[in-house]
Design an enzyme around this catalytic site. Structure first.
Site, PDB file in Angstrom:
ATOM      1  N   GLU A  96       0.938  -0.932  -0.152  1.00  0.00           N
ATOM      2  CA  GLU A  96      -0.410   0.210  -0.145  1.00  0.00           C
ATOM      3  C   GLU A  96       0.924   1.257   0.127  1.00  0.00           C
ATOM      4  O   GLU A  96       0.487   2.207   0.044  1.00  0.00           O
ATOM      5  CB  GLU A  96      -0.878  -0.203   0.722  1.00  0.00           C
ATOM      6  N   THR A 192      -0.618   1.541  10.387  1.00  0.00           N
ATOM      7  CA  THR A 192      -0.317   1.147   8.634  1.00  0.00           C
ATOM      8  C   THR A 192       0.143   2.562   7.671  1.00  0.00           C
ATOM      9  O   THR A 192       0.458   2.089   6.473  1.00  0.00           O
ATOM     10  CB  THR A 192      -1.831   0.753   8.549  1.00  0.00           C
ATOM     11  N   GLU A 210     -11.758  -2.064  14.515  1.00  0.00           N
ATOM     12  CA  GLU A 210     -13.042  -2.927  14.287  1.00  0.00           C
ATOM     13  C   GLU A 210     -12.953  -3.578  15.706  1.00  0.00           C
ATOM     14  O   GLU A 210     -13.832  -4.650  15.904  1.00  0.00           O
ATOM     15  CB  GLU A 210     -12.116  -3.899  13.442  1.00  0.00           C
ATOM     16  N   ASN A 287     -14.968   4.521  11.675  1.00  0.00           N
ATOM     17  CA  ASN A 287     -15.969   4.243  12.435  1.00  0.00           C
ATOM     18  C   ASN A 287     -16.365   4.006  13.529  1.00  0.00           C
ATOM     19  O   ASN A 287     -15.445   4.160  14.610  1.00  0.00           O
ATOM     20  CB  ASN A 287     -16.364   2.477  11.454  1.00  0.00           C
ATOM     21  N   ASP A 332     -19.523   1.024   9.219  1.00  0.00           N
ATOM     22  CA  ASP A 332     -17.827   0.711   9.316  1.00  0.00           C
ATOM     23  C   ASP A 332     -17.726   2.527   8.593  1.00  0.00           C
ATOM     24  O   ASP A 332     -16.938   1.756   7.459  1.00  0.00           O
ATOM     25  CB  ASP A 332     -17.892  -0.335   8.738  1.00  0.00           C
ATOM     26  N   LYS A 359     -15.869   6.980   2.430  1.00  0.00           N
ATOM     27  CA  LYS A 359     -16.519   5.938   2.071  1.00  0.00           C
ATOM     28  C   LYS A 359     -17.818   5.692   2.280  1.00  0.00           C
ATOM     29  O   LYS A 359     -18.216   4.406   1.726  1.00  0.00           O
ATOM     30  CB  LYS A 359     -15.698   4.766   3.913  1.00  0.00           C
ATOM     31  N   TRP A 420      -9.172   3.189   0.556  1.00  0.00           N
ATOM     32  CA  TRP A 420      -7.330   3.880   1.064  1.00  0.00           C
ATOM     33  C   TRP A 420      -6.594   4.206   0.217  1.00  0.00           C
ATOM     34  O   TRP A 420      -5.814   5.193  -0.203  1.00  0.00           O
ATOM     35  CB  TRP A 420      -7.170   3.020   2.142  1.00  0.00           C
ATOM     36  N   HIS A 640      -9.335 -15.656   6.810  1.00  0.00           N
ATOM     37  CA  HIS A 640      -8.367 -16.892   5.824  1.00  0.00           C
ATOM     38  C   HIS A 640     -10.027 -16.926   4.796  1.00  0.00           C
ATOM     39  O   HIS A 640     -10.053 -17.723   4.183  1.00  0.00           O
ATOM     40  CB  HIS A 640      -8.900 -18.340   7.116  1.00  0.00           C
ATOM     41  N   MET A 679      -0.219 -16.756  13.316  1.00  0.00           N
ATOM     42  CA  MET A 679      -1.525 -17.866  13.771  1.00  0.00           C
ATOM     43  C   MET A 679      -1.251 -18.020  14.979  1.00  0.00           C
ATOM     44  O   MET A 679      -0.678 -18.681  15.893  1.00  0.00           O
ATOM     45  CB  MET A 679      -1.602 -18.901  13.089  1.00  0.00           C
TER      46      MET A 679
HETATM   47 CA    CA Z   1     -13.302  -0.035  10.063  1.00  0.00          CA
END
Ligand code: CA
Length: 716
Positions: A96, A192, A210, A287, A332, A359, A420, A640, A679
């Site tokens: 990104e 990020t 989230e 959000n 969101d 968004k 984004w 996943h 994991m």
């Molecule tokens: Ca979000």
């Protein structure tokens, strides 16, 4: 704070100190500073248009327009543009980054937050800094472990790590001068975004809404790493005094117990924009946490400063104004998309604006001196609101978008009408270029929701986290997902033209004075379009997506266009069902750099589909499989993928060799045996029976894929 000590020393400064401060001395100091790499200061950034060949900050200039004044590459010669060089990054996770190029050096980051300095002419690696982010941090990254880039300032390169550190590197050596932790331990914060720098301060936000966090922006002294100020997006415990007057105002717009569920969200994880004329920092906020306002704020209130554009004094962090794009967010609808400043003439009057294609599907033109709405119109299909009231600036909601009566299909969705992937703006055409998409989602409250620190806390019914298994119904869903490049006229408040793409989740855009718009597409191409009418002019098969924001620079009289390319990022993780192929393990991401006459060859990856192995026999009952599916859709789906269909970068569990071995499967899922790969153990939320049920669900989905590939054996 860890301090590495080595401060930059400039020759000539000691002698200058005995002289009275004069313009000549200051000019000498500036000249000395310019000798080293990344010797970028505020004067140089404000005058960025005097150095059209450089790209010194995230959006090239403080206006964040992502417009390159270079015009050597244009419609007449784009056909001769080829690959100059490519650099392979060290991971195959999401790419990104927007590269920074100054004084011949390119600075890029990649997933898991390493920083690379490259010779911008040749791609030769000058140094690499690896912050060694623990892989288990990946669980807290909603949308891949990506990183969007660095900021440079006075001989240093500033970068933030997924696990919340802000790092100041010596631009010559790549060694840290200082490191500060900007997020608290024990909470699922991640970073990020790319830092921004102005007035001697580094600004950095964070993500995590989230999961349930209290989002904030921090400002640090660029020289020392000392915290200068922090602006919280959401109020704290209402029974206690708030940190500032703005939050005293904000707390009146909240109800319920958001502060006991991690803090209400609002994480400002991407866009910032600095206005040097007024010393104002603007940033977009995330959000609400959880998404469902009933669970977050008793179903009431605007919940300031969620889903907003907030402006603060860059020196002090003091509130100046805000504009909330989505009052009382339920969907969101982060408002973290690119914030672009421009000076436009609207209704005959010069206006200083900031623009965002949010968004929520509306394009906002806002007066950046006071935060007042100038115009807002939808750039994609919006069914949650019909329009934005021009007087109140509030959305006019329609139907039952807040899913009060059950399940509502909402457009756009949390994937965003625009996410984004950076938008650009050309002052030459007057158009903004939006990587836009129509991706609906079903919303419905989770009656069993209870906040759990460190888990997804969105209060959405996990039964909705799936796709149809019927082929016709699945095809209908896939066909409903649309992506396009929209050229938007912010003065008229309407689309000028658009180009339809093959699917959603396409790349960021770059506009150039050469009359071009560059954009990567999810079908594995990097393209150029005529900026005035969208006519396709050039396309390169790059065998993978290029989702990041492209940029352009010039060295020794040659113009280059660079873009980060690779798999990964949200849609490539959760949306394997839409990609229609299993490609094995994708290659690592790359930085691709183009110029006129470029003759480098991109190695062609092996994209052979890997057959699904025959799964073990299903021994579980239908009820156990159903339980397993619900647990999967609660805890596993975000990495996943829907329907257990992976997209390659995170293992596709239908291919797992552990499906027939209960003990080994539990060793990973509950025992955390693959923690070093990211994991982590889910023993805090899943028990032995749950793990076996998830395994039974995966056997079912593996069987479905295997039968599709072996219709004769399956008797179809
Ligand atoms: Ca979000």
């Amino acid at each position: 704070m860890i301090s590495g000590g080595s401060k930059l020393k400039f020759g000539g400064w000691r002698g200058a100190a005995i002289l009275s401060v004069s313009a000549a001395v200051l000019a000498l100091a500036a000249c000395e500073q310019n000798k080293g790499p990344a010797s970028v200061d505020e004067a140089r950034l404000v005058a960025a248009d005097k150095e059209p060949g450089a790209w010194m900050s995230h959006g090239r200039t403080y206006s964040e327009q992502r417009f390159s004044p270079l015009e050597k590459i244009n419609a007449s010669n784009i056909k001769d543009v080829g690959l100059a060089w490519q650099f392979q990054l060290s991971t195959n996770r999401g790419v990104e980054v927007t590269p920074i190029v100054v004084d011949g050096v390119m600075y890029v980051t990649s997933a898991w937050s390493p920083v690379y300095a490259l010779n911008a002419k040749t791609g030769e690696l000058l140094w690499k800094y690896d912050p060694e982010v623990p892989k288990e941090t990946g669980k807290f990254a909603c949308c891949d472990v990506a990183n969007r880039g660095v900021a440079v300032w006075k001989g240093r390169v500033y970068s933030a790590t997924l696990d919340g550190r802000l790092v100041a590197l010596n631009a010559k050596t790549g060694k840290p001068d200082w490191i500060v932790k900007t997020t608290p331990d024990g909470m699922p914060y991640t970073i990020t975004g790319a830092p921004r720098i102005a007035h001697g301060k580094v600004f950095i936000g964070n993500g995590g809404s989230e999961y349930g966090v209290r989002g904030y922006v921090s400002a640090y002294d660029a020289e020392t790493g000392k915290l200068a100020w922090r602006f919280y997006v959401t109020p704290g415990d209402p029974s206690k005094p708030q940190e500032n007057k703005a939050l005293e105002m904000a707390v009146k717009t909240w109800s319920g117990d958001w502060f006991k569920q991690g803090g209400g969200g609002g994480s400002p994880w991407d866009s910032m924009s600095y206005d040097p004329e007024t010393n104002t920092l603007m940033f977009g906020t995330g959000n609400g946490a959880p998404w469902d306002r009933v669970k977050r704020s008793a179903g009431k209130g605007d919940n300031l400063f969620l889903s907003s554009i907030v402006a603060v004094d860059a020196d002090t962090g003091a509130y100046k104004w805000h504009y909330q794009t989505t009052p009382g967010d339920d969907w969101d609808f982060d408002s973290t998309q690119t914030l672009i400043q421009a000076d436009l003439t609207i209704d005959g009057k010069p206006r200083k604006v900031v623009m965002q294609a949010a968004k929520n599907g509306f394009f906002y033109v806002i007066d950046r001196t006071d935060g007042k709405l100038i115009n807002a119109h939808n750039f994609v299909t919006t069914n949650w609101a019909t329009a934005i009231d021009p007087v109140s600036g509030r959305p006019i909601e329609s139907g039952d978008p807040r899913y009060t009566k059950g399940i509502s299909l909402v457009m756009p969705s949390g994937f965003g009408g625009h996410n984004w992937h950076p938008m650009s703006f050309s002052p030459k055409t007057g158009l903004a270029y939006i990587p836009a998409q129509d991706v609906p989602s079903a919303y419905g409250s989770d009656d069993h929701y209870a906040y759990k620190n460190g888990e997804w806390n969105v209060a959405q019914n996990p039964a909705l986290n799936t796709m149809p298994t019927d082929k016709k119904a699945l095809a209908a869903v896939k066909n409903s997902l649309k992506g396009k490049l929209v050229a938007w006229d912010p003065i008229a408040g309407k689309e000028a033209w658009h180009v339809d793409h093959k699917g959603p989740w396409n790349g960021g855009t770059l506009a150039t004075a050469g009359g071009l718009v560059f954009q990567g597409t999810i079908d594995g191409h990097f393209n150029a379009y005529d900026a005035s009418n969208g006519k396709p002019l050039w396309s390169q098969d790059i065998y993978t997506a290029a989702l990041a924001g492209p940029m352009s620079y010039e060295i020794d009289g040659e113009q280059y266009v660079a873009v980060g390319a690779g798999f990964g990022t949200l849609f490539y993780i959760i949306g394997g069902f839409a990609l229609d192929q299993h490609l094995g393990v994708p290659e690592n991401g790359r930085i691709l750099v183009y110029k006129i006459g470029g003759k480098a060859v991109l190695p062609k990856p092996n994209l052979t589909k890997i057959p699904v192995p025959q799964p073990p026999a299903q021994t579980a009952s239908a009820a156990v499989v159903a339980t397993g599916q619900m647990k999967y859709q609660t805890y596993c789906v975000y990495c996943h993928g829907y329907n257990a269909i992976g997209a390659g970068v995170i293992p596709d569990l239908r291919y797992s060799g552990l499906l027939g071995d209960s003990k080994a499967f539990k060793g990973v899922v509950l025992g955390g045996e693959r923690k070093s790969l990211g994991m982590v153990s889910f023993a805090s939320v899943l028990n032995d029976a749950d793990a076996d049920a998830v395994r039974a669900y995966l056997i079912q989905e593996a069987g479905r894929a295997y039968a599709d590939e072996h219709p004769a054996k399956a008797g179809k």
